[in-house]
Design a protein around this motif. Structure first.
Motif, PDB file in Angstrom:
ATOM      1  N   LEU A  54      30.110   0.992 -19.250  1.00  0.00           N
ATOM      2  CA  LEU A  54      28.940   0.793 -18.182  1.00  0.00           C
ATOM      3  C   LEU A  54      28.111  -0.223 -18.872  1.00  0.00           C
ATOM      4  O   LEU A  54      27.517  -0.065 -19.742  1.00  0.00           O
ATOM      5  N   GLY A  55      28.135  -1.521 -18.374  1.00  0.00           N
ATOM      6  CA  GLY A  55      27.385  -2.491 -19.015  1.00  0.00           C
ATOM      7  C   GLY A  55      26.147  -3.020 -17.963  1.00  0.00           C
ATOM      8  O   GLY A  55      26.687  -3.134 -16.947  1.00  0.00           O
ATOM      9  N   LEU A  56      24.888  -3.446 -18.379  1.00  0.00           N
ATOM     10  CA  LEU A  56      23.834  -3.693 -17.493  1.00  0.00           C
ATOM     11  C   LEU A  56      23.803  -5.170 -18.019  1.00  0.00           C
ATOM     12  O   LEU A  56      23.484  -5.732 -18.880  1.00  0.00           O
ATOM     13  N   TYR A  57      23.811  -6.002 -16.876  1.00  0.00           N
ATOM     14  CA  TYR A  57      23.610  -7.485 -16.956  1.00  0.00           C
ATOM     15  C   TYR A  57      22.327  -7.803 -15.962  1.00  0.00           C
ATOM     16  O   TYR A  57      21.869  -7.143 -15.151  1.00  0.00           O
ATOM     17  N   ASP A  58      21.779  -8.942 -15.833  1.00  0.00           N
ATOM     18  CA  ASP A  58      20.672  -9.431 -15.352  1.00  0.00           C
ATOM     19  C   ASP A  58      21.007  -9.277 -13.600  1.00  0.00           C
ATOM     20  O   ASP A  58      20.272  -8.862 -12.858  1.00  0.00           O
ATOM     21  N   THR A  59      22.311  -9.581 -13.172  1.00  0.00           N
ATOM     22  CA  THR A  59      22.351  -9.886 -11.728  1.00  0.00           C
ATOM     23  C   THR A  59      23.449  -8.771 -11.207  1.00  0.00           C
ATOM     24  O   THR A  59      24.002  -8.760 -10.240  1.00  0.00           O
ATOM     25  N   PHE A  60      24.433  -8.098 -12.182  1.00  0.00           N
ATOM     26  CA  PHE A  60      25.547  -7.257 -11.955  1.00  0.00           C
ATOM     27  C   PHE A  60      25.721  -6.257 -12.858  1.00  0.00           C
ATOM     28  O   PHE A  60      25.004  -6.239 -14.000  1.00  0.00           O
ATOM     29  N   VAL A  61      26.577  -5.237 -12.591  1.00  0.00           N
ATOM     30  CA  VAL A  61      26.634  -4.112 -13.639  1.00  0.00           C
ATOM     31  C   VAL A  61      28.224  -4.423 -13.711  1.00  0.00           C
ATOM     32  O   VAL A  61      29.116  -4.362 -12.913  1.00  0.00           O
ATOM     33  N   HIS A  62      28.527  -3.976 -15.150  1.00  0.00           N
ATOM     34  CA  HIS A  62      30.189  -3.885 -15.512  1.00  0.00           C
ATOM     35  C   HIS A  62      30.571  -2.447 -15.400  1.00  0.00           C
ATOM     36  O   HIS A  62      29.566  -1.713 -16.180  1.00  0.00           O
ATOM     37  N   TYR A  63      31.711  -2.062 -14.849  1.00  0.00           N
ATOM     38  CA  TYR A  63      32.012  -0.497 -15.006  1.00  0.00           C
ATOM     39  C   TYR A  63      33.544  -0.707 -15.175  1.00  0.00           C
ATOM     40  O   TYR A  63      34.289  -1.691 -14.660  1.00  0.00           O
ATOM     41  N   ASP A  64      34.089   0.171 -16.416  1.00  0.00           N
ATOM     42  CA  ASP A  64      35.241   0.124 -16.411  1.00  0.00           C
ATOM     43  C   ASP A  64      35.772   1.465 -16.780  1.00  0.00           C
ATOM     44  O   ASP A  64      35.023   2.404 -16.842  1.00  0.00           O
ATOM     45  N   ILE A  65      37.260   1.727 -16.625  1.00  0.00           N
ATOM     46  CA  ILE A  65      37.954   3.228 -16.680  1.00  0.00           C
ATOM     47  C   ILE A  65      38.411   3.410 -17.871  1.00  0.00           C
ATOM     48  O   ILE A  65      39.401   4.171 -17.844  1.00  0.00           O
ATOM     49  N   ARG A  66      37.897   3.032 -18.999  1.00  0.00           N
ATOM     50  CA  ARG A  66      38.733   2.957 -20.194  1.00  0.00           C
ATOM     51  C   ARG A  66      38.956   4.366 -20.819  1.00  0.00           C
ATOM     52  O   ARG A  66      39.797   4.612 -21.699  1.00  0.00           O
ATOM     53  N   GLY A  67      38.107   5.442 -20.347  1.00  0.00           N
ATOM     54  CA  GLY A  67      38.293   6.555 -20.836  1.00  0.00           C
ATOM     55  C   GLY A  67      37.365   7.377 -21.920  1.00  0.00           C
ATOM     56  O   GLY A  67      37.540   8.504 -22.045  1.00  0.00           O
ATOM     57  N   THR A  68      36.607   6.367 -22.441  1.00  0.00           N
ATOM     58  CA  THR A  68      35.933   6.817 -23.463  1.00  0.00           C
ATOM     59  C   THR A  68      34.624   5.863 -23.331  1.00  0.00           C
ATOM     60  O   THR A  68      34.388   4.810 -22.573  1.00  0.00           O
ATOM     61  N   LYS A  69      33.380   6.642 -23.545  1.00  0.00           N
ATOM     62  CA  LYS A  69      32.094   6.102 -23.194  1.00  0.00           C
ATOM     63  C   LYS A  69      31.923   4.879 -24.062  1.00  0.00           C
ATOM     64  O   LYS A  69      31.868   4.788 -25.145  1.00  0.00           O
ATOM     65  N   ALA A  70      31.266   3.924 -23.292  1.00  0.00           N
ATOM     66  CA  ALA A  70      30.745   2.828 -24.133  1.00  0.00           C
ATOM     67  C   ALA A  70      29.591   2.201 -23.224  1.00  0.00           C
ATOM     68  O   ALA A  70      29.917   2.119 -21.876  1.00  0.00           O
ATOM     69  N   ARG A  71      28.407   2.053 -23.769  1.00  0.00           N
ATOM     70  CA  ARG A  71      27.240   1.537 -22.993  1.00  0.00           C
ATOM     71  C   ARG A  71      26.559   0.386 -23.665  1.00  0.00           C
ATOM     72  O   ARG A  71      26.591   0.289 -24.981  1.00  0.00           O
ATOM     73  N   TRP A  72      26.214  -0.682 -22.757  1.00  0.00           N
ATOM     74  CA  TRP A  72      25.663  -1.991 -23.194  1.00  0.00           C
ATOM     75  C   TRP A  72      24.494  -2.441 -22.375  1.00  0.00           C
ATOM     76  O   TRP A  72      24.795  -2.326 -21.096  1.00  0.00           O
ATOM     77  N   ASP A  73      23.747  -3.305 -22.857  1.00  0.00           N
ATOM     78  CA  ASP A  73      22.657  -3.824 -22.143  1.00  0.00           C
ATOM     79  C   ASP A  73      22.623  -5.362 -22.470  1.00  0.00           C
ATOM     80  O   ASP A  73      22.136  -5.757 -23.636  1.00  0.00           O
ATOM     81  N   GLU A  74      22.979  -6.081 -21.558  1.00  0.00           N
ATOM     82  CA  GLU A  74      22.889  -7.794 -22.034  1.00  0.00           C
ATOM     83  C   GLU A  74      22.024  -8.330 -21.174  1.00  0.00           C
ATOM     84  O   GLU A  74      22.352  -9.578 -20.867  1.00  0.00           O
ATOM     85  N   ARG A  75      20.994  -7.929 -20.689  1.00  0.00           N
ATOM     86  CA  ARG A  75      20.171  -8.480 -19.720  1.00  0.00           C
ATOM     87  C   ARG A  75      19.353  -9.480 -20.592  1.00  0.00           C
ATOM     88  O   ARG A  75      18.998  -9.108 -22.011  1.00  0.00           O
ATOM     89  N   LYS A  76      18.775 -10.600 -20.035  1.00  0.00           N
ATOM     90  CA  LYS A  76      18.079 -11.414 -21.064  1.00  0.00           C
ATOM     91  C   LYS A  76      16.837 -11.037 -21.294  1.00  0.00           C
ATOM     92  O   LYS A  76      16.241 -11.370 -22.556  1.00  0.00           O
ATOM     93  N   ASN A  77      16.110 -10.440 -20.262  1.00  0.00           N
ATOM     94  CA  ASN A  77      14.616  -9.753 -20.637  1.00  0.00           C
ATOM     95  C   ASN A  77      14.981  -8.523 -20.576  1.00  0.00           C
ATOM     96  O   ASN A  77      14.689  -7.856 -19.221  1.00  0.00           O
ATOM     97  N   LYS A  78      15.139  -7.502 -21.546  1.00  0.00           N
ATOM     98  CA  LYS A  78      15.164  -6.127 -21.387  1.00  0.00           C
ATOM     99  C   LYS A  78      13.807  -5.621 -21.184  1.00  0.00           C
ATOM    100  O   LYS A  78      13.897  -4.226 -20.954  1.00  0.00           O
ATOM    101  N   ASP A  79      12.676  -6.232 -21.163  1.00  0.00           N
ATOM    102  CA  ASP A  79      11.578  -5.523 -20.790  1.00  0.00           C
ATOM    103  C   ASP A  79      11.268  -5.365 -19.310  1.00  0.00           C
ATOM    104  O   ASP A  79      10.143  -4.697 -18.862  1.00  0.00           O
ATOM    105  N   THR A  80      12.060  -5.915 -18.457  1.00  0.00           N
ATOM    106  CA  THR A  80      11.748  -5.874 -16.941  1.00  0.00           C
ATOM    107  C   THR A  80      12.608  -4.456 -16.724  1.00  0.00           C
ATOM    108  O   THR A  80      13.662  -4.071 -16.928  1.00  0.00           O
ATOM    109  N   LYS A  81      11.910  -3.958 -15.664  1.00  0.00           N
ATOM    110  CA  LYS A  81      12.435  -2.453 -15.229  1.00  0.00           C
ATOM    111  C   LYS A  81      13.116  -1.815 -16.195  1.00  0.00           C
ATOM    112  O   LYS A  81      14.214  -1.696 -16.245  1.00  0.00           O
TER     113      LYS A  81
END
Length: 132
Positions: free
Chosen positions: A105-132
């Motif tokens: 589950l990855g967070l980007y500025d304009t979209f979200v990545h979701y995959d079914i790999r079966g193991t937990k993975a999280r990341w935040d690739e927003r350019k400005n992580k201070d917003t919202k």
């Protein structure tokens, strides 16, 4: 009506006109089933920004060499009625409650990545992580 689920068609997951290869059809069906749960929760259509990717497409868009998009197990999505942070939160809650597969589950500025790999993975690739 879709051919994978009520609202998702196989063509939405194609890679620049290249269909999902037969060996990955099971993967894309599981992915679409989980996306259908997400869509039902938010009550609005999801847009598949990127689904399956051919190796060439994955290289040209800067995808990871081991990307789950290569095996039709991932989708980059957005929703017209929610921003990426809100959509990410909905998916995170659905995973936590067991309604959809845990995976990437990855967070980007304009979209979200979701995959079914079966193991937990999280990341935040927003350019400005201070917003919202």
């Amino acid at each position: 009506m879709g051919d994978l689920t009520r609202d998702f068609n196989l063509s939405e997951f194609s890679s620049r006109g290249q269909p999902v290869p037969p060996e990955y059809l099971c993967n894309v069906r599981v992915l679409a089933t989980n996306l259908q749960v997400i869509r039902a929760r938010i009550g609005q259509p999801l847009v598949i920004v990127s689904g399956y990717r051919t190796p060439e497409h994955n290289r040209t868009c800067g995808g990871a060499t081991n990307s789950y998009h290569l095996s039709a197990q991932a989708a980059d999505i957005r929703c017209g009625g929610l921003d990426a942070v809100e959509l990410h939160a909905v998916i995170r809650d659905l995973i936590a409650s067991g309604y959809v597969h845990d995976g990437g589950l990855g967070l980007y500025d304009t979209f979200v990545h979701y995959d079914i790999r079966g193991t937990k993975a999280r990341w935040d690739e927003r350019k400005n992580k201070d917003t919202k």
